[in-house]
Design a protein around this motif. Structure first.
Motif, PDB file in Angstrom:
ATOM      1  N   ASN A 168     -47.377   4.040  26.286  1.00  9.15           N
ATOM      2  CA  ASN A 168     -46.040   3.510  26.017  1.00  9.15           C
ATOM      3  C   ASN A 168     -45.036   3.866  27.102  1.00  9.15           C
ATOM      4  O   ASN A 168     -45.155   4.895  27.758  1.00  9.15           O
ATOM      5  CB  ASN A 168     -45.525   4.058  24.685  1.00  9.15           C
ATOM      6  CG  ASN A 168     -46.329   3.518  23.516  1.00  9.15           C
ATOM      7  OD1 ASN A 168     -46.874   2.416  23.580  1.00  9.15           O
ATOM      8  ND2 ASN A 168     -46.423   4.308  22.458  1.00  9.15           N
ATOM      9  N   VAL A 169     -44.057   3.010  27.233  1.00  6.55           N
ATOM     10  CA  VAL A 169     -42.914   3.306  28.083  1.00  6.55           C
ATOM     11  C   VAL A 169     -42.012   4.292  27.336  1.00  6.55           C
ATOM     12  O   VAL A 169     -41.824   4.183  26.124  1.00  6.55           O
ATOM     13  CB  VAL A 169     -42.132   2.019  28.409  1.00  6.55           C
ATOM     14  CG1 VAL A 169     -40.837   2.328  29.149  1.00  6.55           C
ATOM     15  CG2 VAL A 169     -43.004   1.066  29.217  1.00  6.55           C
ATOM     16  N   VAL A 170     -41.490   5.266  28.061  1.00  8.64           N
ATOM     17  CA  VAL A 170     -40.557   6.224  27.481  1.00  8.64           C
ATOM     18  C   VAL A 170     -39.154   5.849  27.942  1.00  8.64           C
ATOM     19  O   VAL A 170     -38.812   5.981  29.118  1.00  8.64           O
ATOM     20  CB  VAL A 170     -40.885   7.665  27.921  1.00  8.64           C
ATOM     21  CG1 VAL A 170     -39.952   8.654  27.223  1.00  8.64           C
ATOM     22  CG2 VAL A 170     -42.333   7.997  27.624  1.00  8.64           C
ATOM     23  N   ILE A 171     -38.357   5.348  26.993  1.00  7.60           N
ATOM     24  CA  ILE A 171     -37.000   4.917  27.305  1.00  7.60           C
ATOM     25  C   ILE A 171     -36.072   6.130  27.281  1.00  7.60           C
ATOM     26  O   ILE A 171     -36.156   6.966  26.385  1.00  7.60           O
ATOM     27  CB  ILE A 171     -36.524   3.874  26.272  1.00  7.60           C
ATOM     28  CG1 ILE A 171     -37.518   2.706  26.201  1.00  7.60           C
ATOM     29  CG2 ILE A 171     -35.112   3.398  26.589  1.00  7.60           C
ATOM     30  CD1 ILE A 171     -37.730   1.999  27.498  1.00  7.60           C
ATOM     31  N   SER A 172     -35.214   6.217  28.254  1.00  6.54           N
ATOM     32  CA  SER A 172     -34.245   7.300  28.326  1.00  6.54           C
ATOM     33  C   SER A 172     -32.844   6.707  28.331  1.00  6.54           C
ATOM     34  O   SER A 172     -32.658   5.535  28.662  1.00  6.54           O
ATOM     35  CB  SER A 172     -34.488   8.103  29.611  1.00  6.54           C
ATOM     36  OG  SER A 172     -33.418   8.974  29.861  1.00  6.54           O
ATOM     37  N   GLU A 173     -31.859   7.513  27.947  1.00  4.79           N
ATOM     38  CA  GLU A 173     -30.478   7.034  28.078  1.00  4.79           C
ATOM     39  C   GLU A 173     -30.158   6.715  29.526  1.00  4.79           C
ATOM     40  O   GLU A 173     -29.435   5.767  29.820  1.00  4.79           O
ATOM     41  CB  GLU A 173     -29.498   8.117  27.586  1.00  4.79           C
ATOM     42  CG  GLU A 173     -29.336   8.198  26.091  1.00  4.79           C
ATOM     43  CD  GLU A 173     -28.098   9.013  25.725  1.00  4.79           C
ATOM     44  OE1 GLU A 173     -27.786   9.969  26.460  1.00  4.79           O
ATOM     45  OE2 GLU A 173     -27.463   8.685  24.708  1.00  4.79           O
ATOM     46  N   LYS A 174     -30.686   7.553  30.414  1.00  2.60           N
ATOM     47  CA  LYS A 174     -30.435   7.336  31.841  1.00  2.60           C
ATOM     48  C   LYS A 174     -31.524   6.437  32.423  1.00  2.60           C
ATOM     49  O   LYS A 174     -32.714   6.720  32.294  1.00  2.60           O
ATOM     50  CB  LYS A 174     -30.421   8.674  32.589  1.00  2.60           C
ATOM     51  CG  LYS A 174     -29.224   9.556  32.251  1.00  2.60           C
ATOM     52  CD  LYS A 174     -29.193  10.825  33.111  1.00  2.60           C
ATOM     53  CE  LYS A 174     -28.842  10.523  34.556  1.00  2.60           C
ATOM     54  NZ  LYS A 174     -28.594  11.758  35.330  1.00  2.60           N
ATOM     55  N   LEU A 175     -31.073   5.397  33.078  1.00  5.57           N
ATOM     56  CA  LEU A 175     -32.006   4.403  33.615  1.00  5.57           C
ATOM     57  C   LEU A 175     -33.009   5.038  34.580  1.00  5.57           C
ATOM     58  O   LEU A 175     -34.185   4.647  34.613  1.00  5.57           O
ATOM     59  CB  LEU A 175     -31.209   3.305  34.332  1.00  5.57           C
ATOM     60  CG  LEU A 175     -31.953   2.041  34.705  1.00  5.57           C
ATOM     61  CD1 LEU A 175     -32.496   1.338  33.475  1.00  5.57           C
ATOM     62  CD2 LEU A 175     -31.031   1.089  35.479  1.00  5.57           C
ATOM     63  N   CYS A 176     -32.552   6.041  35.323  1.00  4.69           N
ATOM     64  CA  CYS A 176     -33.461   6.620  36.325  1.00  4.69           C
ATOM     65  C   CYS A 176     -34.425   7.628  35.713  1.00  4.69           C
ATOM     66  O   CYS A 176     -35.243   8.200  36.430  1.00  4.69           O
ATOM     67  CB  CYS A 176     -32.690   7.241  37.488  1.00  4.69           C
ATOM     68  SG  CYS A 176     -31.574   8.553  37.029  1.00  4.69           S
ATOM     69  N   ASN A 177     -34.365   7.824  34.401  1.00  2.00           N
ATOM     70  CA  ASN A 177     -35.302   8.736  33.748  1.00  2.00           C
ATOM     71  C   ASN A 177     -36.375   8.022  32.928  1.00  2.00           C
ATOM     72  O   ASN A 177     -37.126   8.667  32.206  1.00  2.00           O
ATOM     73  CB  ASN A 177     -34.550   9.724  32.848  1.00  2.00           C
ATOM     74  CG  ASN A 177     -33.814  10.775  33.662  1.00  2.00           C
ATOM     75  OD1 ASN A 177     -34.076  10.931  34.858  1.00  2.00           O
ATOM     76  ND2 ASN A 177     -32.888  11.460  33.034  1.00  2.00           N
ATOM     77  N   TYR A 178     -36.434   6.714  33.010  1.00  6.93           N
ATOM     78  CA  TYR A 178     -37.529   5.986  32.354  1.00  6.93           C
ATOM     79  C   TYR A 178     -38.873   6.495  32.868  1.00  6.93           C
ATOM     80  O   TYR A 178     -39.007   6.844  34.045  1.00  6.93           O
ATOM     81  CB  TYR A 178     -37.452   4.488  32.694  1.00  6.93           C
ATOM     82  CG  TYR A 178     -36.497   3.676  31.876  1.00  6.93           C
ATOM     83  CD1 TYR A 178     -35.391   4.236  31.250  1.00  6.93           C
ATOM     84  CD2 TYR A 178     -36.688   2.306  31.722  1.00  6.93           C
ATOM     85  CE1 TYR A 178     -34.519   3.470  30.504  1.00  6.93           C
ATOM     86  CE2 TYR A 178     -35.810   1.519  30.983  1.00  6.93           C
ATOM     87  CZ  TYR A 178     -34.724   2.112  30.375  1.00  6.93           C
ATOM     88  OH  TYR A 178     -33.860   1.350  29.645  1.00  6.93           O
ATOM     89  N   SER A 179     -39.855   6.517  32.001  1.00 10.24           N
ATOM     90  CA  SER A 179     -41.193   6.883  32.466  1.00 10.24           C
ATOM     91  C   SER A 179     -42.240   6.188  31.612  1.00 10.24           C
ATOM     92  O   SER A 179     -41.908   5.467  30.662  1.00 10.24           O
ATOM     93  CB  SER A 179     -41.384   8.406  32.420  1.00 10.24           C
ATOM     94  OG  SER A 179     -41.352   8.856  31.083  1.00 10.24           O
ATOM     95  N   ILE A 180     -43.483   6.392  31.953  1.00  2.00           N
ATOM     96  CA  ILE A 180     -44.594   5.779  31.226  1.00  2.00           C
ATOM     97  C   ILE A 180     -45.608   6.863  30.900  1.00  2.00           C
ATOM     98  O   ILE A 180     -45.914   7.705  31.745  1.00  2.00           O
ATOM     99  CB  ILE A 180     -45.287   4.677  32.078  1.00  2.00           C
ATOM    100  CG1 ILE A 180     -44.266   3.638  32.550  1.00  2.00           C
ATOM    101  CG2 ILE A 180     -46.397   3.996  31.278  1.00  2.00           C
ATOM    102  CD1 ILE A 180     -44.895   2.527  33.376  1.00  2.00           C
ATOM    103  N   LYS A 181     -46.111   6.841  29.685  1.00  6.05           N
ATOM    104  CA  LYS A 181     -47.208   7.729  29.330  1.00  6.05           C
ATOM    105  C   LYS A 181     -48.468   7.268  30.066  1.00  6.05           C
ATOM    106  O   LYS A 181     -48.695   6.062  30.217  1.00  6.05           O
ATOM    107  CB  LYS A 181     -47.463   7.687  27.824  1.00  6.05           C
ATOM    108  CG  LYS A 181     -46.272   8.133  26.974  1.00  6.05           C
ATOM    109  CD  LYS A 181     -45.993   9.604  27.145  1.00  6.05           C
ATOM    110  CE  LYS A 181     -44.968  10.082  26.113  1.00  6.05           C
ATOM    111  NZ  LYS A 181     -44.565  11.479  26.409  1.00  6.05           N
ATOM    112  N   TYR A 182     -49.282   8.202  30.498  1.00  3.48           N
ATOM    113  CA  TYR A 182     -50.496   7.804  31.207  1.00  3.48           C
ATOM    114  C   TYR A 182     -51.532   8.925  31.163  1.00  3.48           C
ATOM    115  O   TYR A 182     -51.199  10.096  30.929  1.00  3.48           O
ATOM    116  CB  TYR A 182     -50.189   7.447  32.666  1.00  3.48           C
ATOM    117  CG  TYR A 182     -49.667   8.605  33.473  1.00  3.48           C
ATOM    118  CD1 TYR A 182     -48.303   8.867  33.558  1.00  3.48           C
ATOM    119  CD2 TYR A 182     -50.547   9.484  34.121  1.00  3.48           C
ATOM    120  CE1 TYR A 182     -47.824   9.953  34.266  1.00  3.48           C
ATOM    121  CE2 TYR A 182     -50.075  10.571  34.837  1.00  3.48           C
ATOM    122  CZ  TYR A 182     -48.705  10.791  34.907  1.00  3.48           C
ATOM    123  OH  TYR A 182     -48.236  11.874  35.607  1.00  3.48           O
TER     124      TYR A 182
END
Lengths: 160, 160
Positions: free
Chosen positions: B82-96
């Motif tokens: 899953n994609v991990v949504i953050s309040e800060k756009l530059c902190n988005y990440s993906i589980k892998y």
């Protein structure tokens, strides 16, 4: 360097439209590079803006340092589909769309371009929902290293 | 050659159990190699038998010839979540879950081992349903080149 598909050449494509479709369908890519003669292959998030593919990372990370130094890279994006079952076990196959981009990444420091990259990546990961996100500030942008590679030398193989 | 994870080292693992779980969950891998200083990254089907990873192809294909000649390879298997949504756009990440195997492939001609590879790959692609498949005959087995790499030098990175 030979970058043309050499087997199943009827599956080969070299057009930007096919490339962009594959890139825009995948959340990550595999970055391949050579260091002291040894190959490496590392998954990374990315986004496409126009005819460039962008990646980001910490400036001290090994792959960012290596790629920012002008070393050659190959970027693979593969999307797999259904398994094709055959009567013969040795004829099983998998549907796929795969692209490999060849070239060198370049670093840039332009903040608007970095911001555009973060928006493009956010939009890809969270489509239509980034409007309320907190955008990176100038410090965020200056602290991250963003590299881009031009999408001009690539090959595509599609078995659909 | 430095094959240890160097960033987010709390995500690193080096145990066979984690490796096998990742390998057995993916229908394909990305094979990376260097040729005349240029990196390449090609998707291929594979199967695992014990502590070896197996690939196959036509003996005249460029990657099979290159790998069978004793050149170094890196094999990446990445499974995204899953994609991990953050309040800060530059902190988005993906589980892998991602593994990279380093080493050299070796060719072998033993028919029972080739047959075991085809059965393992068929079972992975079509679980529990290969009993009625037509098995490769001796000519099929002799006509295909199968290579294997030992799963002994690898690194794993998991963000879950």
């Amino acid at each position: 360097m030979e970058n043309k598909v050499q087997r199943f050449i009827e599956r080969a494509r070299y057009d930007s439209e096919s490339l962009f479709e594959i890139l825009d369908s995948s959340p990550y890519c595999i970055i391949s590079f050579c260091e002291k003669g040894f190959p490496y292959a590392i998954p990374m998030n990315f986004a496409r803006l126009g005819d460039h593919l962008y990646i980001h990372g910490h400036r001290d990370s090994r792959i960012i340092k290596h790629l920012a130094s002008g070393n050659n890279a190959a970027v693979n994006i593969t999307i797999v589909g259904n398994v094709v079952i055959s009567e013969k076990l040795c004829n099983y196959s998998i549907k796929y769309r795969s692209a490999v981009i060849f070239g060198k990444f370049e670093e840039f420091v332009d903040r608007p371009e970095k911001l555009a990259f973060f928006k493009a990546m956010g939009e890809k990961l969270n489509p239509g929902k980034i409007a309320n996100s907190i955008l990176p500030d100038e410090k965020d942008l200056d602290n991250v290293t963003v590299l881009k590679i031009k999408l001009e030398n690539f090959s595509i193989k599609i078995n659909d």
